[in-house]
Design a protein around this motif. Sequence first.
Motif, short mmCIF file in Angstrom:
data_model
loop_
_atom_site.label_atom_id
_atom_site.label_comp_id
_atom_site.label_asym_id
_atom_site.label_seq_id
_atom_site.Cartn_x
_atom_site.Cartn_y
_atom_site.Cartn_z
N LEU A 150 45.88 45.01 40.41
CA LEU A 150 45.82 45.19 38.95
C LEU A 150 45.53 46.85 38.62
N ILE A 151 44.74 47.26 39.36
CA ILE A 151 43.48 48.54 39.05
C ILE A 151 44.29 49.89 39.05
N SER A 152 45.44 49.35 41.06
CA SER A 152 46.57 50.94 40.51
C SER A 152 46.71 50.93 39.31
N LEU A 153 47.74 49.32 38.81
CA LEU A 153 48.49 49.66 37.33
C LEU A 153 47.96 50.05 36.24
N ILE A 154 46.29 49.49 36.60
CA ILE A 154 45.64 50.69 35.10
C ILE A 154 45.79 51.68 34.38
N PHE A 155 45.69 52.36 36.14
CA PHE A 155 45.20 53.50 36.53
C PHE A 155 46.73 54.25 35.64
N ILE A 156 48.20 54.34 36.82
CA ILE A 156 49.09 54.43 36.46
C ILE A 156 49.39 54.44 34.99
N ILE A 157 49.16 52.82 34.35
CA ILE A 157 49.91 53.31 32.89
C ILE A 157 48.82 53.52 32.10
N ASP A 158 47.75 53.47 31.90
CA ASP A 158 47.11 54.24 31.02
C ASP A 158 47.12 55.56 30.98
N GLY A 159 47.59 56.64 32.37
CA GLY A 159 47.73 57.59 32.62
C GLY A 159 48.36 58.16 32.05
N VAL A 160 49.68 57.68 32.16
CA VAL A 160 51.26 57.77 32.00
C VAL A 160 51.28 57.61 29.87
N LEU A 219 37.72 70.32 29.29
CA LEU A 219 38.67 69.86 29.41
C LEU A 219 39.88 69.11 28.94
N PRO A 220 41.01 69.60 29.08
CA PRO A 220 41.49 68.79 28.78
C PRO A 220 42.68 67.52 28.71
N ARG A 221 42.74 66.60 27.73
CA ARG A 221 42.96 65.34 28.10
C ARG A 221 43.66 64.69 29.08
N SER A 222 45.21 66.07 28.45
CA SER A 222 45.94 65.60 29.73
C SER A 222 45.92 66.00 30.90
N VAL A 223 45.12 67.01 31.41
CA VAL A 223 44.04 67.29 32.93
C VAL A 223 43.24 65.51 33.44
N LEU A 224 42.66 65.17 32.24
CA LEU A 224 42.13 63.66 32.86
C LEU A 224 42.52 62.42 32.93
N GLN A 225 44.40 62.69 32.01
CA GLN A 225 45.39 62.22 32.88
C GLN A 225 46.01 61.91 33.82
N ALA A 235 34.15 59.53 36.20
CA ALA A 235 33.54 58.54 34.99
C ALA A 235 33.92 60.33 33.89
N ILE A 236 34.00 61.22 34.35
CA ILE A 236 33.97 61.76 32.77
C ILE A 236 35.39 61.05 32.64
N THR A 237 36.44 60.52 33.47
CA THR A 237 38.07 60.41 32.84
C THR A 237 37.56 59.03 32.71
N THR A 295 48.50 69.08 37.04
CA THR A 295 46.98 68.14 37.89
C THR A 295 47.43 66.99 39.19
N PHE A 296 48.26 66.37 38.69
CA PHE A 296 48.66 65.07 39.72
C PHE A 296 48.79 65.30 41.02
N GLY A 297 50.07 66.91 40.70
CA GLY A 297 50.71 67.53 42.12
C GLY A 297 49.43 67.99 43.01
N LEU A 298 48.46 68.76 42.41
CA LEU A 298 47.75 69.45 43.68
C LEU A 298 46.95 68.99 43.51
N ALA A 299 46.17 67.89 43.31
CA ALA A 299 45.17 66.79 43.89
C ALA A 299 45.95 65.65 44.71
N SER A 300 47.65 65.71 44.57
CA SER A 300 48.01 64.82 46.02
C SER A 300 48.76 65.99 47.24
N TYR A 301 48.86 67.27 46.52
CA TYR A 301 48.93 67.87 47.76
C TYR A 301 47.73 69.07 48.22
N LEU A 302 46.44 68.74 47.75
CA LEU A 302 45.12 69.26 48.59
C LEU A 302 44.99 67.63 48.85
#
Length: 573
Positions: free
Chosen positions: A185-195, A431-437, A78-80, A222-229
């Motif tokens: 489509l949902i995955s592509l929106i997340f990936i492209i809008d994130g990067v 919260l930094p925007r890059s973290v939310l991305q 929701a925050i993101t 953020t991405f690496g730690l979330a993926s690892y955990l």
Amino acid sequence: MTEAEAVIRNESGYITHTAKKDFGPLEFTGKIAGGLRLDIRRRAPLYLSDWTDAFKSQNIQKTVSSVLYLFIAALAPAITFGSRFLDGTKGQFGVLEMIMSSAISGMLFSTFAGQPLSILGATGPFLAYTLVVFEMAEGADLEFMPFYFWVCMWCSLFTILVAVFDLCALMKHVTMFSEDIFAGLISLIFIIDGVTPLIRNFSDGQMSLTNAMFEALLFLYTFGLASYLSHFRRTPWLLRPIRNLMANFAVTIALLTASALAALYSSDTSLRMLTVDAEFAPALSLSDGSKRPWIVNPAGIDRPFPAWAIAYAIIPSIGFAVLGYLDQNLTSVIVNRPSNGLQKGPGYHLDLFVRGALTLPACAVLGLPLSVASTVPSITHVISLTTYEVKQLPQGETKVPSKVVEQRATNFLIHVLIGCALFLAPVLKFLPRSVLQGVFFYMGIASLTGNNLFDRLFLWMIWDSSKYPQYNYIQKLPIKRVHLYTFVQVICLAILYGLKAIKETSVVFPFFMASLAIIRKAMVYMFTAEELQLLDSAAEEEEDEVEAPDLLNLDGKVQTQEDADKKEEETSI
């Protein structure tokens, strides 16, 4: 079950007796509001137990753990999403509005819906289409908020009509072919809008190289730690309860630690932070510098709203109605699959009616982003409330659902807590925007797992056919036929994303999404019935091969025994 009667005649042609016909949850009844009335009749006797079952002594532990887990799991997106709405609509609404939308919509839905296990929130297609509506308002020189109000109210009317005329029954024609493209489509929106914002940091020259590099590092952290955990429970480190806890709250831990890391170097860098007012007020500032009122004036806020624009709002409202229909019903179909072991029955028409009659008008009046049933949180909610048992099958042991705590209380309490998060506004601005991305990107990558389309797409990169995974369709079909089917899906996904991304065509992408069922019907001219059965119903075929229901993963796919073992660990908080 219904008043519809079938006349039974004897050999002489005389009426002997009548028998009532039973209609399934996704069948046309032939009567106005027939399916809606059946949903209410099915769920009404269970309404009291929908509240009390959560607090029975044998269920209270699962209730508490589910509420705490899903609160965090729903708040972070929701925050993101709120930050993405803020950027995409140039400050028309943002984080507070998104949190409020999730809270109000979730509480209304959990109280009155037919399937209260579905969790409401923002989704990628709704984000994309809201930005389309904003661009339409800008292009026509209209105030966005009044225009958005009328779009939501028209959408409310169309959604109610869909529920009243049993149109949820059309979901019988939506197969895995359409579901995988929609999930893609949902995955592509997340990936492209994130990067994309990260790339712009280096290309537009508005940020120093040091700050751009630091934001990139926070994104990757953020991405690496979330993926690892998220996979930490499968490591040998620490005790199992601790591993499970860290895996369940992987996104939250990554978000908080990355924000803390950014705070340590805040004096040396100038990062883009989340824009949230400390006061409880809407994001939009009016021409006189004041904040807009919470209640949207449909006749105009800063200037009069023209009457012709009310009719103009019908065009995007139909697109919103189509998106809501697909998003809501696809999630409901996955939640209600027999392999989940639910006993109280679905309520497809009632779910859509509640959205149309309650949640959509509430978002319109308050000027909030729209919320709809979100697949991953909804399935996670079901899993967190499920108790599994081991059963002996001919092919070995497997774990199947033995009991699901079906009730409304956890969904209601989850969204009450999300509403309480509105008081965290003074903290959210750190919260930094890059973290939310990074969170957004993680959600996109994680959602690729289990998508049949991407599973088959990865086969294109395997040159040695002996290395192919032993999927059922690979063993029974020539690989060229598998690749052709995947190619058709990829083309459909590319067209769908292209329609969304191109400003001139973005308003029609929900209609192409709805046409995927028609495209799938037409594929009988390219593939045999046997080939389509293997390629388009892999999950169902796996289901038929066992004598008891299997578990579902987060995308609704049937799991192997190994996956089931892992999933049992995931459900313990």
